[in-house]
Design a protein around this motif. Structure first.
Motif, PDB file in Angstrom:
ATOM      1  N   ALA A 163       0.834  -1.208   0.000  1.00 46.39           N
ATOM      2  CA  ALA A 163       0.000   0.000   0.000  1.00 46.39           C
ATOM      3  C   ALA A 163       0.868   1.257   0.000  1.00 46.39           C
ATOM      4  N   LEU A 164       1.959   1.225   0.752  1.00 46.55           N
ATOM      5  CA  LEU A 164       2.876   2.368   0.770  1.00 46.55           C
ATOM      6  C   LEU A 164       3.559   2.539  -0.582  1.00 46.55           C
ATOM      7  N   VAL A 165       3.913   1.416  -1.226  1.00 50.47           N
ATOM      8  CA  VAL A 165       4.535   1.470  -2.552  1.00 50.47           C
ATOM      9  C   VAL A 165       3.565   2.085  -3.555  1.00 50.47           C
ATOM     10  N   ASP A 166       2.303   1.644  -3.503  1.00 52.64           N
ATOM     11  CA  ASP A 166       1.293   2.201  -4.409  1.00 52.64           C
ATOM     12  C   ASP A 166       1.126   3.697  -4.183  1.00 52.64           C
ATOM     13  N   GLU A 167       1.106   4.091  -2.918  1.00 51.00           N
ATOM     14  CA  GLU A 167       0.958   5.505  -2.591  1.00 51.00           C
ATOM     15  C   GLU A 167       2.127   6.312  -3.147  1.00 51.00           C
ATOM     16  N   ALA A 171       2.176   9.104  -6.198  1.00 52.11           N
ATOM     17  CA  ALA A 171       2.704  10.455  -5.959  1.00 52.11           C
ATOM     18  C   ALA A 171       3.747  10.820  -7.012  1.00 52.11           C
ATOM     19  N   ILE A 172       4.606   9.857  -7.369  1.00 48.97           N
ATOM     20  CA  ILE A 172       5.635  10.096  -8.391  1.00 48.97           C
ATOM     21  C   ILE A 172       4.973  10.375  -9.739  1.00 48.97           C
ATOM     22  N   GLU A 173       3.962   9.568 -10.084  1.00 50.47           N
ATOM     23  CA  GLU A 173       3.281   9.760 -11.365  1.00 50.47           C
ATOM     24  C   GLU A 173       2.554  11.095 -11.398  1.00 50.47           C
ATOM     25  N   ALA A 174       1.937  11.487 -10.281  1.00 51.62           N
ATOM     26  CA  ALA A 174       1.239  12.771 -10.227  1.00 51.62           C
ATOM     27  C   ALA A 174       2.220  13.931 -10.380  1.00 51.62           C
ATOM     28  N   ALA A 175       3.376  13.823  -9.723  1.00 52.82           N
ATOM     29  CA  ALA A 175       4.393  14.874  -9.829  1.00 52.82           C
ATOM     30  C   ALA A 175       4.911  14.983 -11.257  1.00 52.82           C
ATOM     31  N   GLU A 176       5.063  13.840 -11.914  1.00 54.02           N
ATOM     32  CA  GLU A 176       5.536  13.851 -13.300  1.00 54.02           C
ATOM     33  C   GLU A 176       4.512  14.509 -14.218  1.00 54.02           C
ATOM     34  N   ARG A 177       3.242  14.180 -14.027  1.00 53.76           N
ATOM     35  CA  ARG A 177       2.189  14.796 -14.856  1.00 53.76           C
ATOM     36  C   ARG A 177       2.155  16.307 -14.642  1.00 53.76           C
ATOM     37  N   GLU A 178       2.274  16.733 -13.385  1.00 56.37           N
ATOM     38  CA  GLU A 178       2.241  18.160 -13.078  1.00 56.37           C
ATOM     39  C   GLU A 178       3.434  18.878 -13.715  1.00 56.37           C
ATOM     40  N   THR A 179       4.611  18.266 -13.633  1.00 57.46           N
ATOM     41  CA  THR A 179       5.803  18.868 -14.226  1.00 57.46           C
ATOM     42  C   THR A 179       5.654  19.023 -15.732  1.00 57.46           C
ATOM     43  N   ARG A 349      13.709  23.145 -19.226  1.00 56.48           N
ATOM     44  CA  ARG A 349      13.525  21.734 -19.587  1.00 56.48           C
ATOM     45  C   ARG A 349      14.620  20.868 -18.965  1.00 56.48           C
ATOM     46  N   ALA A 350      15.843  21.377 -18.916  1.00 50.86           N
ATOM     47  CA  ALA A 350      16.945  20.621 -18.311  1.00 50.86           C
ATOM     48  C   ALA A 350      16.671  20.364 -16.833  1.00 50.86           C
ATOM     49  N   LYS A 351      16.112  21.364 -16.161  1.00 48.27           N
ATOM     50  CA  LYS A 351      15.786  21.189 -14.734  1.00 48.27           C
ATOM     51  C   LYS A 351      14.693  20.140 -14.556  1.00 48.27           C
ATOM     52  N   THR A 352      13.708  20.154 -15.446  1.00 48.13           N
ATOM     53  CA  THR A 352      12.644  19.146 -15.334  1.00 48.13           C
ATOM     54  C   THR A 352      13.189  17.755 -15.635  1.00 48.13           C
ATOM     55  N   GLN A 353      14.180  17.669 -16.533  1.00 43.69           N
ATOM     56  CA  GLN A 353      14.781  16.369 -16.824  1.00 43.69           C
ATOM     57  C   GLN A 353      15.571  15.852 -15.628  1.00 43.69           C
ATOM     58  N   GLU A 354      16.232  16.760 -14.924  1.00 42.58           N
ATOM     59  CA  GLU A 354      16.922  16.362 -13.694  1.00 42.58           C
ATOM     60  C   GLU A 354      15.928  15.835 -12.672  1.00 42.58           C
ATOM     61  N   ALA A 355      14.800  16.536 -12.541  1.00 42.77           N
ATOM     62  CA  ALA A 355      13.768  16.091 -11.606  1.00 42.77           C
ATOM     63  C   ALA A 355      13.199  14.743 -12.041  1.00 42.77           C
ATOM     64  N   HIS A 356      13.024  14.586 -13.353  1.00 43.30           N
ATOM     65  CA  HIS A 356      12.518  13.310 -13.875  1.00 43.30           C
ATOM     66  C   HIS A 356      13.478  12.174 -13.546  1.00 43.30           C
ATOM     67  N   ALA A 357      14.792  12.426 -13.709  1.00 46.75           N
ATOM     68  CA  ALA A 357      15.789  11.383 -13.421  1.00 46.75           C
ATOM     69  C   ALA A 357      15.762  10.993 -11.953  1.00 46.75           C
ATOM     70  N   ILE A 358      15.611  11.992 -11.082  1.00 47.66           N
ATOM     71  CA  ILE A 358      15.532  11.705  -9.643  1.00 47.66           C
ATOM     72  C   ILE A 358      14.294  10.867  -9.346  1.00 47.66           C
ATOM     73  N   THR A 362      14.011   7.069  -7.905  1.00 53.04           N
ATOM     74  CA  THR A 362      13.179   6.789  -6.727  1.00 53.04           C
ATOM     75  C   THR A 362      12.166   5.697  -7.048  1.00 53.04           C
ATOM     76  N   ALA A 363      11.534   5.816  -8.217  1.00 51.17           N
ATOM     77  CA  ALA A 363      10.545   4.818  -8.619  1.00 51.17           C
ATOM     78  C   ALA A 363      11.176   3.440  -8.725  1.00 51.17           C
ATOM     79  N   GLN A 364      12.411   3.393  -9.247  1.00 53.95           N
ATOM     80  CA  GLN A 364      13.102   2.111  -9.375  1.00 53.95           C
ATOM     81  C   GLN A 364      13.369   1.511  -7.992  1.00 53.95           C
ATOM     82  N   ASP A 365      13.785   2.351  -7.052  1.00 46.85           N
ATOM     83  CA  ASP A 365      14.010   1.883  -5.690  1.00 46.85           C
ATOM     84  C   ASP A 365      12.717   1.371  -5.069  1.00 46.85           C
ATOM     85  N   VAL A 366      11.634   2.121  -5.306  1.00 42.39           N
ATOM     86  CA  VAL A 366      10.336   1.735  -4.751  1.00 42.39           C
ATOM     87  C   VAL A 366       9.895   0.389  -5.320  1.00 42.39           C
TER      88      VAL A 366
END
Length: 385
Positions: A163-167, A171-179, A349-358, A362-366
């Protein structure tokens, strides 16, 4: 904690609830995702259209799998919302003895790739990974069986973490869509009122022909679809390329695969692509630095309007014949705000790509957390939380 190792035949039993197909009937249907991702609703089976004479009703809490795709994890527990739906005989179904085995414990056990492999090949290590898995192989598979209390604790722990992983994933997907939405808004602001100029002026098509030397090695590129960048296809001596024309690729080139541009095979050549070569299918455009930046043009071709211009200049009615014309590409109009505005957007765009990489890391770790827990819990015998 020592646990008994028992065959699944002691804990689950093959069941069948056949239903004669009525041509006037409609039968809700389910399928099973591969890689232990659960079940999904399929379109109802029309009794008048199906060739099957018998379908089989399944019930909530039953263990079910696909004979054909068991080798890649098509196992599941029937959820409550799928109670009473129908499947074909390609989906063996089992009743679970819940006095000794929790269905949810079995669900977690069959999340493991090594279990799918062991069941598919059988105890003697025989069988083809794509061969239909017979119920006998499932029933003969032996598992560690902790007490019901320990099973409950293991299931609760895994469910809680899941459940925590899903949450976190949501959150990661929502942040990506917003970015991406903010980036698109910034791009639209940048091009608002900007003049349109043809690609022939902004980024003309160039052909830097290679004089092929038989003993020299050349690295040939391709462009992946869906904006997934340039890849290096092969490195071979010139003697292997002697039958075709090759053209040099430079860093900063905007590269289109004329065969697959309709499928978003568009990319910017990076530093490690400098000095590679493309065949005549790779359309390389050298950006005029006084009018545009490669990144800004790439951003335009990722928009609906920009990509539509590519499709519109790719004649043909069948997808695989929709070739981007080298004569039409130079006529495509692109927005050209001041170069400083384009560079501002590139930095954003470069800053958003850095955020995307982070976020991707994180998603891979999750995503690796659950497999790691499964390995820890089930390897060498199940352990209580």
């Amino acid at each position: 904690m020592a646990t008994a190792k028992v065959p699944l035949s002691d804990l689950i039993s093959l069941v069948s609830d056949p239903c004669r197909v009525d041509p006037r009937g409609s039968y809700p249907n389910l399928g099973i995702y591969s890689f232990a991702r659960g079940v999904f609703g399929k379109p109802p089976i029309d009794g008048a259209q199906t060739s099957a004479t018998t379908l089989y009703r399944v019930r909530s809490g039953q263990f079910i799998y696909s004979r054909l795709f068991a080798f890649e994890g098509a196992y599941a527990i029937v959820p409550a919302e799928m109670d009473g739906v129908f499947v074909s005989n390609e989906y063996p179904t089992f009743e679970v003895d819940q006095d000794h085995l929790l269905p949810r414990y079995l669900y977690w056990l069959f999340q493991r790739r090594d279990v799918w492999r062991q069941v598919a090949v059988g105890a003697k290590g025989m069988g083809d990974r794509r061969q239909r898995v017979h119920p006998d192989k499932v029933l003969s598979y032996r598992i560690d069986l902790p007490s019901l209390g320990d099973q409950h604790r293991i299931v609760e722990k895994l469910d809680r973490v899941a459940a925590l992983v899903d949450e976190r994933r949501n959150a990661i997907e929502a942040a990506e869509r917003e970015t991406q939405a903010l980036l698109l808004k910034a791009f639209q602001r940048a091009i608002d009122g900007a003049p349109l100029r043809p690609m022939a002026e902004v980024a003309p098509l160039v052909r830097r022909e290679v004089e092929i030397e038989a003993t020299r090695e050349y690295t040939e590129i391709g462009v992946r679809s869906f904006y997934n960048g340039i890849f290096h296809r092969r490195t071979m001596p010139g003697s292997e390329f002697s039958w075709q024309s090759l053209f040099w690729v430079k860093e900063g080139d905007l590269v289109f695969s004329n065969l697959m541009a309709w499928e978003k095979a568009i990319a910017v050549a990076e530093a490690h692509d400098e000095g590679t070569v493309g065949n005549h299918r790779m359309l390389t455009c050298e950006v005029n630095p006084k009018l545009a930046t490669p990144g800004f043009l790439m951003a335009y071709f990722r928009t609906y309007e920009g990509f539509s211009s590519i499709v519109g200049h790719s004649p043909g009615t069948i997808a695989r014949n929709k070739t981007l014309s080298s004569k039409k590409l130079p006529t495509i109009l692109v927005p050209t705000p001041p170069v400083e505005t384009q560079k501002w957007f590139d930095r954003l765009r470069a800053k958003t790509q850095e955020a995307h990489a982070i976020r991707a890391n994180t998603a891979q770790d999750v995503e690796s957390l659950i497999p790691a827990m499964l390995h820890e819990i089930f390897n060498g015998g199940a352990k209580a939380a």
